[in-house]
Design a protein around this motif. Sequence first.
Motif, PDB file in Angstrom:
ATOM      1  N   THR A 102      21.824 -56.393   4.048  1.00 20.82           N
ATOM      2  CA  THR A 102      21.401 -56.884   4.998  1.00 20.82           C
ATOM      3  C   THR A 102      22.056 -57.783   5.913  1.00 20.82           C
ATOM      4  O   THR A 102      22.030 -57.543   7.207  1.00 20.82           O
ATOM      5  CB  THR A 102      19.988 -57.704   4.819  1.00 20.82           C
ATOM      6  OG1 THR A 102      19.106 -57.093   3.720  1.00 20.82           O
ATOM      7  CG2 THR A 102      19.295 -57.996   6.117  1.00 20.82           C
ATOM      8  N   MET A 128      24.413 -55.584   7.858  1.00 24.97           N
ATOM      9  CA  MET A 128      23.644 -54.968   9.022  1.00 24.97           C
ATOM     10  C   MET A 128      23.140 -55.673  10.074  1.00 24.97           C
ATOM     11  O   MET A 128      23.181 -55.317  11.282  1.00 24.97           O
ATOM     12  CB  MET A 128      22.397 -54.384   8.267  1.00 24.97           C
ATOM     13  CG  MET A 128      21.533 -53.420   9.266  1.00 24.97           C
ATOM     14  SD  MET A 128      20.158 -52.802   8.148  1.00 24.97           S
ATOM     15  CE  MET A 128      19.058 -54.319   7.768  1.00 24.97           C
ATOM     16  N   ILE A 129      22.773 -57.094  10.014  1.00 20.45           N
ATOM     17  CA  ILE A 129      22.202 -58.079  11.021  1.00 20.45           C
ATOM     18  C   ILE A 129      23.631 -58.333  11.933  1.00 20.45           C
ATOM     19  O   ILE A 129      23.471 -58.446  12.965  1.00 20.45           O
ATOM     20  CB  ILE A 129      21.539 -59.227  10.287  1.00 20.45           C
ATOM     21  CG1 ILE A 129      20.201 -58.661   9.610  1.00 20.45           C
ATOM     22  CG2 ILE A 129      21.154 -60.128  11.461  1.00 20.45           C
ATOM     23  CD1 ILE A 129      19.262 -58.322  10.498  1.00 20.45           C
ATOM     24  N   TYR A 151       9.234 -60.653   4.457  1.00 18.78           N
ATOM     25  CA  TYR A 151       9.735 -59.786   5.414  1.00 18.78           C
ATOM     26  C   TYR A 151       9.753 -60.769   6.641  1.00 18.78           C
ATOM     27  O   TYR A 151       8.979 -61.545   6.901  1.00 18.78           O
ATOM     28  CB  TYR A 151       8.624 -58.777   5.586  1.00 18.78           C
ATOM     29  CG  TYR A 151       9.091 -57.771   6.905  1.00 18.78           C
ATOM     30  CD1 TYR A 151       9.725 -56.714   6.603  1.00 18.78           C
ATOM     31  CD2 TYR A 151       8.816 -57.944   8.115  1.00 18.78           C
ATOM     32  CE1 TYR A 151      10.126 -55.830   7.549  1.00 18.78           C
ATOM     33  CE2 TYR A 151       8.946 -57.315   9.339  1.00 18.78           C
ATOM     34  CZ  TYR A 151       9.615 -56.146   9.014  1.00 18.78           C
ATOM     35  OH  TYR A 151       9.817 -55.090  10.269  1.00 18.78           O
ATOM     36  N   THR A 186      13.198 -56.903   9.178  1.00 19.86           N
ATOM     37  CA  THR A 186      13.609 -56.573   8.171  1.00 19.86           C
ATOM     38  C   THR A 186      13.172 -57.337   6.853  1.00 19.86           C
ATOM     39  O   THR A 186      12.777 -58.797   6.965  1.00 19.86           O
ATOM     40  CB  THR A 186      15.219 -56.779   8.058  1.00 19.86           C
ATOM     41  OG1 THR A 186      15.667 -56.098   6.986  1.00 19.86           O
ATOM     42  CG2 THR A 186      15.715 -58.051   8.122  1.00 19.86           C
ATOM     43  N   LEU A 215      13.769 -59.221   3.472  1.00 12.35           N
ATOM     44  CA  LEU A 215      15.009 -60.389   3.103  1.00 12.35           C
ATOM     45  C   LEU A 215      15.485 -60.308   1.832  1.00 12.35           C
ATOM     46  O   LEU A 215      14.729 -60.437   0.905  1.00 12.35           O
ATOM     47  CB  LEU A 215      14.158 -61.609   3.481  1.00 12.35           C
ATOM     48  CG  LEU A 215      13.878 -61.762   4.949  1.00 12.35           C
ATOM     49  CD1 LEU A 215      13.076 -63.338   5.130  1.00 12.35           C
ATOM     50  CD2 LEU A 215      15.110 -61.974   5.798  1.00 12.35           C
ATOM     51  N   ARG A 259      16.406 -51.863  -2.633  1.00 12.38           N
ATOM     52  CA  ARG A 259      15.903 -52.586  -1.659  1.00 12.38           C
ATOM     53  C   ARG A 259      15.313 -51.463  -0.461  1.00 12.38           C
ATOM     54  O   ARG A 259      15.877 -50.364  -0.375  1.00 12.38           O
ATOM     55  CB  ARG A 259      16.877 -53.669  -0.625  1.00 12.38           C
ATOM     56  CG  ARG A 259      17.208 -54.349  -1.462  1.00 12.38           C
ATOM     57  CD  ARG A 259      16.049 -55.612  -1.524  1.00 12.38           C
ATOM     58  NE  ARG A 259      16.671 -56.782  -2.581  1.00 12.38           N
ATOM     59  CZ  ARG A 259      16.623 -56.864  -3.515  1.00 12.38           C
ATOM     60  NH1 ARG A 259      16.110 -56.114  -4.592  1.00 12.38           N
ATOM     61  NH2 ARG A 259      16.943 -58.123  -4.179  1.00 12.38           N
ATOM     62  N   TYR A 285      18.715 -50.762   5.529  1.00 18.15           N
ATOM     63  CA  TYR A 285      19.625 -51.514   4.860  1.00 18.15           C
ATOM     64  C   TYR A 285      20.736 -50.910   4.800  1.00 18.15           C
ATOM     65  O   TYR A 285      20.940 -49.568   4.697  1.00 18.15           O
ATOM     66  CB  TYR A 285      18.986 -51.348   3.294  1.00 18.15           C
ATOM     67  CG  TYR A 285      19.596 -52.342   2.393  1.00 18.15           C
ATOM     68  CD1 TYR A 285      19.341 -53.584   2.203  1.00 18.15           C
ATOM     69  CD2 TYR A 285      20.547 -51.883   1.471  1.00 18.15           C
ATOM     70  CE1 TYR A 285      19.809 -54.552   1.289  1.00 18.15           C
ATOM     71  CE2 TYR A 285      21.507 -52.524   0.598  1.00 18.15           C
ATOM     72  CZ  TYR A 285      21.041 -54.135   0.448  1.00 18.15           C
ATOM     73  OH  TYR A 285      21.627 -54.745  -0.532  1.00 18.15           O
TER      74      TYR A 285
END
Length: 681
Positions: free
Chosen positions: A54, A57-58, A126, A132, A134, A234, A238
């Motif tokens: 994550t 991605m973030i 979440y 997203t 977590l 996940r 993701y």
Amino acid sequence: MTRRILVTSALPYANGPIHIGHLVEYIQTDIWVRFQKLIGNRCLYICADDTHGTAIMIRAKKENRSEEELIADMSRQHQRDFADFHVEFDHYGSTNSDSNREYCHQIWKALRDADLITERAIDQLYDPEAETFLADRFVRGTCPVSGHKDQPGDNCVCGATYSPTELIDPKSTLSGATPEIRTAVHLFVELEKLRPFLTQWIDNGDALQKETANYLKGYFLAEDKPLKDWDISRPGPYFGFEIPDSPGNYWYVWFDAPIGYIASTAEWCTANGESIDDWWRSESTEIHHFIGKDITYFHTLFWPGMLHTAGFQLPTKVHIHGFLNVGGEKMSKSTGTLIAAETYQKYAEPDLLRYFYATKLTPRVEDLDLGIDEFVDKVNSDLVGKVVNLASRVGKFAKSTGLSPIYPDDGGLFQNAAQAGDAIAAAYESGDFSRAMRLIMELADAANPFVEHAKPWEMKKDADRQDELRDVVTVALNLFRQLAIYLAPVLPSLAQKCDALLGEPITSWQQSKTPLVGTPVEKFKRMMERIQPEDLQKMIDESKANADAEAATENLPTFNDSDAPLKDEPLADEITIDDFVKVDFRVARVLSAEHVPEANKLLKLTLGLGGDETRQVFAGIKAAYQPEKLVGRLVVMVANLKPRKMRFGLSEGMVCASGPGGEDVFLLAVDEGALPGQRVH
């Protein structure tokens, strides 16, 4: 007999730069690998960037670039930093590779075939602001067992493990929001089914330090409680590998990250014409993992279970180290002690840090502490005052004398140092670098008085004592060379400088047993400079300033603006300030606005510049604005544009707007307080 050894370090996460805390592990591993190669073993050092999850991605979304662009950039930075600190990998890969995907599929199939995978709906945290689910690392809260505050979502400093949903007062580290609990389907490895194997693996052999084995048996493998199932998936969104038989779910980063060890080895094998089975499915190969104590759980339970199930070789040894503190305190951005590798090397030589870490590293799971005064005293005293001093005190005479054809009588100094090589080697082998450094410095302490008592600087003045001077030079440089050989795993650049001085590369531990004689010596060059406390303080000050600037940037709001407008209409060629000032932008008030019956796109505007000064402008904004709503509005106009005669009348300027046209046209607004006629700068 030559050993075949595969060595790995934990894969650095591709979400940030390398700092001196990370370097404890990679320097430790590199020292051990260099030692193995120096004593003649075949040793392969494999690593890669850990690229999924994550956080990647973030961050990629925040920086308005793809995950692939982000991880490629971080890989270049990581490899640059490692090279600057003389950490040499035989292969450095990425977990986001076709090779890693292939081995993930293989191991997943083995787990499925062994009936170790189950799935069930679980409650998961979440982030409603980041939109997203977590990962554990993106949740902080109070430990439900000990009450320690600000703990991550899966384990506490007290040793407890738990689910993120069990945290008290959890907060998302992505947005600061309080997470919501949402239900999602997850896949699990039933670790309890592997209990007999794991118990036997931990009990038998020397794979783990004693304290680690006792910790695992007492906490995780206690008979009164079953092993928790390992959450291995996940839900999307993701960044990672989608699970082939579970669409919409992705392998958790801790599944594919260690598999990167195998995948990166396979890439090296392909490039070098070797078989992966010789390295990962052969009992004649030793596999050594170097990791920090915070990821013990993954490398001593999950990872061996995966390897065993899929038929791969188990680790021969898991070398676990503690954390780095600075000045007795946990490293912190706010105090400037979380020092980036790139920042460190602006102020101090990487070899100094390598040596300091070596003096602190033992086979035990212990934290290290870097104190400024201790660092300065130790590297200046040991490296400059003892090791380099031995060469520098005779170096200025060495080129003219060369080395004696026969090694002189030195009172047993060389022979004693040669015999000490076995004890030093044993310390390196066991990971007791601290003991190895003490033994080497004892040799330096014994060698330096020889030069001090001989006083070669006085011999140089006496023509009748030149042969005696050559003998002193020969002894001193050979004792220095022994030290350089023993320190070569820690100080590779010093070994290269010794080579440049004496003309023989350091390639084997056995070179410490035989003195060099009868060879020329090159002109001596300074080998090392003293470090000053103020240099380290500057390093800390810069780190703190960088952290403050980063924090200020992170607090700025993010808008996720699209790059489409810029792509549709790229920036024009550069102009000079002289070109720019030719255009006279002015604030103007719309005095009247009306339709132009003969035109589909135009409105006729009368713009006031203050007083009686007006301009008539035809603007292509008809589809976007009602004329009556424009009257009284302040706009920006180009006031010195040459008038253009149109069939509807004379246009005496241009109003400034953005957008592609039609209904998507937006007049530039002017804040309240601006006056008609003011120039826009």
